[in-house]
Each structure stands twice: as structure tokens, then as C-alpha cells.
Design a protein around this motif. Structure first.
Motif, PDB file in Angstrom:
ATOM      1  N   TYR A   1       0.843  -1.195   0.000  1.00 37.94           N
ATOM      2  CA  TYR A   1       0.000   0.000   0.000  1.00 37.94           C
ATOM      3  C   TYR A   1       0.885   1.254   0.000  1.00 37.94           C
ATOM      4  O   TYR A   1       0.623   2.229  -0.705  1.00 37.94           O
ATOM      5  CB  TYR A   1      -0.896  -0.029   1.244  1.00 37.94           C
ATOM      6  CG  TYR A   1      -1.917   1.079   1.297  1.00 37.94           C
ATOM      7  CD1 TYR A   1      -3.138   0.950   0.651  1.00 37.94           C
ATOM      8  CD2 TYR A   1      -1.662   2.260   1.996  1.00 37.94           C
ATOM      9  CE1 TYR A   1      -4.074   1.967   0.692  1.00 37.94           C
ATOM     10  CE2 TYR A   1      -2.593   3.279   2.043  1.00 37.94           C
ATOM     11  CZ  TYR A   1      -3.794   3.130   1.399  1.00 37.94           C
ATOM     12  OH  TYR A   1      -4.717   4.131   1.430  1.00 37.94           O
TER      13      TYR A   1
ATOM     14  N   GLY B   1       1.139   7.365  -6.208  1.00 39.37           N
ATOM     15  CA  GLY B   1      -0.298   7.254  -6.469  1.00 39.37           C
ATOM     16  C   GLY B   1      -0.666   6.354  -7.622  1.00 39.37           C
ATOM     17  O   GLY B   1      -1.732   6.508  -8.214  1.00 39.37           O
TER      18      GLY B   1
ATOM     19  N   THR C   1      -3.075  -0.608 -13.343  1.00 38.30           N
ATOM     20  CA  THR C   1      -2.214   0.117 -14.288  1.00 38.30           C
ATOM     21  C   THR C   1      -1.287  -0.858 -15.004  1.00 38.30           C
ATOM     22  O   THR C   1      -0.701  -1.738 -14.381  1.00 38.30           O
ATOM     23  CB  THR C   1      -1.375   1.180 -13.544  1.00 38.30           C
ATOM     24  OG1 THR C   1      -2.243   2.137 -12.954  1.00 38.30           O
ATOM     25  CG2 THR C   1      -0.427   1.886 -14.507  1.00 38.30           C
TER      26      THR C   1
ATOM     27  N   GLN D   1      -2.271   3.458  -9.665  1.00 38.15           N
ATOM     28  CA  GLN D   1      -3.549   2.820  -9.388  1.00 38.15           C
ATOM     29  C   GLN D   1      -3.506   1.328  -9.707  1.00 38.15           C
ATOM     30  O   GLN D   1      -2.751   0.864 -10.565  1.00 38.15           O
ATOM     31  CB  GLN D   1      -4.647   3.478 -10.226  1.00 38.15           C
ATOM     32  CG  GLN D   1      -4.860   4.950  -9.921  1.00 38.15           C
ATOM     33  CD  GLN D   1      -5.288   5.182  -8.479  1.00 38.15           C
ATOM     34  OE1 GLN D   1      -6.313   4.654  -8.039  1.00 38.15           O
ATOM     35  NE2 GLN D   1      -4.512   5.973  -7.748  1.00 38.15           N
TER      36      GLN D   1
END
Length: 382
Positions: A285, A310, A315, A312
Motif C-alpha cells: 500500500y 499514487g 495500471t 492505481q
């Protein structure tokens, strides 16, 4: 042999399991016990080898049929029930194997046409076999040993079928044609009928003193192990053609071809789409949120990649030229990695509280952004 586990038990499937079920079970277990995930773990390494051995047999129809009938004894040479070698014939030396893998076989006919002359040269029949290789070996190429039995010209009589010092004679009944023509009178006229010569059996010649080595056939069966180079880029299910690797022709005719079907074991990490290779890359995370430099495994070796902040889930990142080699070419496919995120488990109370506070701060920030948007929207339509 007695201490070996049942191959179906090793993969955790029933005896009547489908090919897809066997492949899925292998992929799941191979991921679980892959040596890269368990460095210096001898038990995991042994289990991984056991899984591969079971899959190699159960994924091959011929080997699986032998195993179902004879069990592990099917692959023990001392039993005589069979073996793991491909079953259609072997070949002697015929030059550089890299040069004779000249095409991907695509449904061509087997054998050659027959001439009306029984003594005319006839092409030998083709033979088939299969080999099983690993995913990485298919991408980069591999030399394998194949064991075959093929018909070859008798070395003693040179294919004539006659013993040394003698020669075949032309059949006097058919004059060497191999057939006899008869004419039968009927109420509707004369009917001509052509039949195989019964004296020479359609061969057109007679052998008084047959060669002892081949019993007058002119051919002998020869078994041999041969190293064959599987070219880089071959895919699962493709068949390669080896010119001249089949059975010997009759009356000086050319040898047939050898067709090798290549079966590729699925890899627990990589999947292939043509010459492109796909893999899932799990991030923590924190790595996904803050970005990180990670090491990505590819078929061309390990590659460093900087994960942006960031990133996602889902991706897809493209690494050019890091896929499989292309068949008989110098260029390569690409490597695609799909981003996944591992959700942390078994958090402590303190960790949960901090994560909740972090979520609340994001929620407040998102609320303020949404409120600002609606305020601007109201001002626009006043």
C-alpha cells in the motif's frame, strides 16, 4: 519406484481431471512453491521439482495414458512398459539441426505420391514426436534429446533386399510392372481387369537370396537419441519440421520429414501472448501511494522500475523489447506488467487507528474539493 507419490495426488486433482484443471492446479502449486519465493528452502525446492515432474506426465496425452495403465513403472526402463521418449521413430545424422528447422509445419500432407512403376523412387513417410519444455526455454531456445526409431536403408544390401553377391530379378509373370492384366469375356463384351501380381506381390522383382540383415525388405529399424535445437520463440502447440528426419524412401527415394510438436509448461509468474509476456507486480500500500524503486523479473533478466506516486491498481506498464525472442528473428516482443496492491492483514489497534485517521483526513479533503466545485457551479449559473 514404490516411494513415489501418485502424480494426481501431487497436483491435487482427480484421475479424470481435464487438461484445464491439471494446468490450473499446476500453476497454483508452482506459484506456492516457486524457488524464487523460497530461497534456500530445500523442502520447497523438492516440492517444486515433484510438481513439475507430475505435470510433465499428466499434461502429455501419451504419457498420461501410459501412466494410467502402468503407473510409475511406465517410465522405468527396467520394466519394459514403455518410456518417456516420443514414440514414432529415430534418425541418424543429417547436418546442422539449426538449418533444417526450416518452417513451422502447417497441415501439409504426409508421405509421397506413388508411381505406377513399382521400382520408381518413392519418398519415405513422415514421423512425429513431441517434446515438453519450460516457459523460459521456449522464450530463449533449448537443445533437447529426442529418442526415435526410424526406417533406414539397410547398410548391407544398400536397399536392394538381396544378399551380398546376388541381385533381384525381374518378375517373369508381370515383367517388372507389379501388376497383371486379364481379359474376361462377358455377354456385354470383353472386360479388362488389372490385379496385383501374386508372384512378386506387386514389387515387380523377385529375390532368390534375401539379405539376412533386413530379411529382404531393404530397410532396417534404427533407434537413436539425437540432440535437437528448439529455436527461441517457439510457442505452445507449435510443430516444427525437420527435413529428412523421417523414414527412408523406397528404391532410392528421399527420406520423409520429422515433425516435432512442442508443448510448453505454464510458468507460475509469466504468461505469454504471442511474443509479448505479461506478469502481475504486487506492491505494498505504501509503495503504491508514495512511489518506489522496484525490481521487475522478465524473461530477459531483472529490470529496475520506478513506480510513480499514487499508481492505481490495474495500471499496465510496457517494457519494450523485454518479451520473448521472435522465431528465427533477432528482435523481441514486449513485457507488460500489471500493477496490483497487497492489502495489509492482521493490523494492530494502533495501526488501525492511524489508518482510520489517515482515511478521515482524505475524506475531509475530498469533501472540501467537492464543495468548492459545487460552489463554483452555482456561481456560474447565477
Amino acid at each position: 519406484m514404490a516411494d513415489k507419490k501418485d502424480y494426481y495426488e501431487v497436483l491435487g486433482v482427480q484421475k479424470g481431471a481435464s487438461d484445464d484443471d491439471i494446468k490450473k492446479a499446476f500453476r497454483k502449486l508452482a506459484r506456492q512453491y516457486h524457488p524464487d519465493l523460497h530461497p534456500d528452502d530445500k523442502d520447497a525446492e523438492a516440492k517444486f521439482k515433484e510438481i513439475n515432474e507430475a505435470y510433465e506426465v499428466l499434461s502429455d496425452k501419451e504419457k498420461r495414458a501410459k501412466y494410467d495403465q502402468f503407473g510409475h513403472a511406465a517410465f522405468d526402463p527396467s520394466y519394459g512398459a514403455g518410456g518417456t521418449g516420443g514414440g514414432f521413430g529415430g534418425f541418424g545424422g543429417f547436418g546442422d539441426m539449426g538449418d533444417i528447422f526450416d518452417s513451422i509445419f502447417g497441415g501439409m500432407g504426409f508421405g509421397g505420391g506413388r508411381s505406377s512403376n513399382p521400382n520408381a523412387p518413392r519418398r519415405g513417410s513422415d514421423i512425429e514426436t513431441s517434446v515438453t519444455i519450460d516457459f523460459m526455454e521456449a522464450c530463449s531456445g533449448k537443445k533437447v534429446n529426442v529418442r526415435l526409431n526410424r526406417s533406414e536403408v539397410c547398410p548391407d544390401c544398400k536397399g536392394s533386399g538381396a544378399a551380398a553377391g546376388s541381385t533381384p530379378k525381374t518378375c517373369p509373370d508381370c515383367n517388372g510392372t507389379g501388376t497383371r492384366r486379364t481379359v474376361q469375356r462377358t455377354p456385354f463384351g470383353n472386360i479388362s481387369q488389372q490385379t496385383v501380381c501374386t508372384r512378386c506381390g506387386g514389387k515387380g522383382k523377385l529375390i532368390d537370396t534375401p539379405c539376412r540383415t533386413c530379411s529382404g525388405k531393404g530397410m532396417v529399424k534404427k533407434a537413436a537419441d539425437r540432440e535437437v535445437e528448439i529455436p527461441a520463440g517457439v510457442d505452445d502447440g507449435q510443430t516444427l519440421r525437420v527435413q529428412g528426419g523421417g523414414n527412408a524412401g523406397m528404391n532410392g527415394g528421399q527420406y520423409g520429414d520429422l515433425h516435432i510438436r512442442v508443448d510448453v509448461r505454464p510458468d507460475p509468474i509469466f504468461e505469454r501472448d504471442g511474443y509479448d509476456v505479461w506478469t502481475e507486480v504486487p506492491l505494498t500500500y505504501t509503495q503504491a501511494a508514495l512511489g518506489a524503486e522496484i525490481i521487475v523479473p522478465t524473461v530477459d533478466g531483472k529490470v529496475k522500475y520506478t513506480v510513480p506516486e499514487g499508481v492505481q491498481v490495474g495500471t499496465v506498464v510496457r517494457l519494450r523489447g523485454k518479451g520473448s525472442k521472435k522465431l528465427y528473428r533477432s528482435d523481441r516482443g514486449d513485457h507488460y506488467m500489471k500493477i496490483t496492491v497487497e492489502i495489509p492483514k492482521n493490523l494492530t489497534k494502533d495501526q488501525k487507528a492511524k489508518l482510520k485517521a489517515f482515511e478521515d483526513s482524505l475524506s475531509e479533503k475530498n469533501y472540501q474539493k467537492r464543495q468548492s466545485f459545487f460552489d463554483k457551479l452555482k456561481d456560474k449559473f447565477k
